[in-house]
Design an enzyme around this catalytic site. Sequence first.
Site, PDB file in Angstrom:
ATOM      1  N   THR A 140      -4.416  -1.243  19.702  1.00 53.84           N
ATOM      2  CA  THR A 140      -4.743   0.150  20.002  1.00 53.84           C
ATOM      3  C   THR A 140      -4.800   0.988  18.725  1.00 53.84           C
ATOM      4  O   THR A 140      -4.108   0.670  17.758  1.00 53.84           O
ATOM      5  CB  THR A 140      -3.646   0.695  20.938  1.00 53.84           C
ATOM      6  OG1 THR A 140      -3.793   0.044  22.192  1.00 53.84           O
ATOM      7  CG2 THR A 140      -3.704   2.183  21.123  1.00 53.84           C
ATOM      8  N   GLY A 173      -2.672   1.253  31.044  1.00 54.09           N
ATOM      9  CA  GLY A 173      -1.432   1.267  30.254  1.00 54.09           C
ATOM     10  C   GLY A 173      -0.986   2.669  29.911  1.00 54.09           C
ATOM     11  O   GLY A 173      -1.326   3.639  30.596  1.00 54.09           O
ATOM     12  N   ASP A 174      -0.231   2.772  28.835  1.00 55.50           N
ATOM     13  CA  ASP A 174       0.346   4.063  28.446  1.00 55.50           C
ATOM     14  C   ASP A 174      -0.620   4.947  27.659  1.00 55.50           C
ATOM     15  O   ASP A 174      -0.436   6.160  27.608  1.00 55.50           O
ATOM     16  CB  ASP A 174       1.579   3.822  27.560  1.00 55.50           C
ATOM     17  CG  ASP A 174       1.213   3.052  26.289  1.00 55.50           C
ATOM     18  OD1 ASP A 174       0.502   2.040  26.397  1.00 55.50           O
ATOM     19  OD2 ASP A 174       1.609   3.498  25.186  1.00 55.50           O
ATOM     20  N   THR A 207       1.705   2.602  20.361  1.00 54.46           N
ATOM     21  CA  THR A 207       1.037   1.325  20.605  1.00 54.46           C
ATOM     22  C   THR A 207       2.090   0.292  20.982  1.00 54.46           C
ATOM     23  O   THR A 207       3.156   0.242  20.378  1.00 54.46           O
ATOM     24  CB  THR A 207       0.244   0.837  19.381  1.00 54.46           C
ATOM     25  OG1 THR A 207      -0.237  -0.489  19.667  1.00 54.46           O
ATOM     26  CG2 THR A 207       1.074   0.796  18.113  1.00 54.46           C
TER      27      THR A 207
HETATM   28  N1  ASP Z   1      -0.422   0.317  24.706  1.00 55.28           N
HETATM   29  C1  ASP Z   1      -1.632  -0.375  25.069  1.00 55.28           C
HETATM   30  C2  ASP Z   1      -1.605  -0.718  26.537  1.00 55.28           C
HETATM   31  O1  ASP Z   1      -0.564  -1.106  27.039  1.00 55.28           O
HETATM   32  C3  ASP Z   1      -1.843  -1.623  24.301  1.00 55.28           C
HETATM   33  C4  ASP Z   1      -1.820  -1.454  22.802  1.00 55.28           C
HETATM   34  O2  ASP Z   1      -1.040  -0.647  22.286  1.00 55.28           O
HETATM   35  O3  ASP Z   1      -2.579  -2.149  22.121  1.00 55.28           O
HETATM   36  O4  ASP Z   1      -2.628  -0.639  27.169  1.00 55.28           O
END
Ligand code: ASP
Length: 339
Positions: free
Chosen positions: A205, A235-236, A256
């Site tokens: 991310t 996701g978050d 991330t």
């Molecule tokens: N936080 C992101 C998710 O869970 C993934 C990432 O940080 O690459 O969708």
Amino acid sequence: MSISELSSGSARASESGTASYRLVIHGGAGTILKENMTPEKEQAYRAKLEEALKAGQAVLADGGAALDAVTAAIHIMEDSPLFNAGKGAVFTHEGRNEMDASIMDGRDLNAGAVAGVTRIKNPIDLAREVMENSRHVMLAGGGAEEFAVERGMDLVNPDYFRTQRRWDQLQNALKKGELSLDHTEEDFDVIEGVDPEDPDHKFGTVGAVALDVHGNLAAGTSTGGMTNKRYNRIGDSPVIGAGTYADNNSCGVSATGHGEFFIRATVARSICALMEYKGLSLQDAADEIIMKKLVKMGGEGGIIALDHAGNISMTFNTPGMYRGYITGEGKPAVHIYKN
Ligand code: ASP
């Protein structure tokens, strides 16, 4: 002003600066180890992170807004196949690229987010459109794309996002997933393609946080989510308070990591809230959430953050995080591994 970096087992480093604007970015955390990296690959990541920092710096040096610097830096990373955002986004279980993004303005707590979009070249732009030109905070899927068209944005063919490297990662994750019959927590990790031993175990991310010369903070995050995600999993990253938060009274944060944990720990908002209500420094607040709370929960990942005084934090509990910052006219500083 201090710049603190804390990752599991690493020491804290501080330096001072006098410039009045700042930008800090990340390109994902995870099992990023020097032994798995070729010099060419490392150079490519460093160059792209520098380019993103310089794009944001150009905006800020001109007296531009933190929001514009965040968008400019994220554009560079979304357009690069190196990161899991925009071009180069990871694949879902069904072999699609579904992207999420969010942005927040620290001046007035205005925020915008999109989830599960498949035809928006720069999802961060659509998140900003939602923030500035709708009465809503979060739009998803087809509705978000309908809104994009109404706002005059071009849609791209979903093939634009496809890269062979991400496709191969999906095939690996599918193979491992096929082996698991039960949905234990361990299997869930395999199904999701996040086996911590896997050198591909990275959260790619991207995110940026800026403080402009007017004293305003802004934060943004953009992602393809997690390899092999299913059921329109979100996701978050597009969740305000989890993946992104900005408030001029405290701090701006972009996260991330394994999103389910970041949502449950409301990571970005918790860091700002510890500053606002408990008077913690930015670094102490980040340590509390990333190094204590998340570690206890088993949540891997990290954050970049900036407070209203210009203090920078880049804190992660994984072996590495693509990250960098600029302070005023200074040269970009870029790091990948634990220091
Ligand atoms: N936080 C992101 C998710 O869970 C993934 C990432 O940080 O690459 O969708």
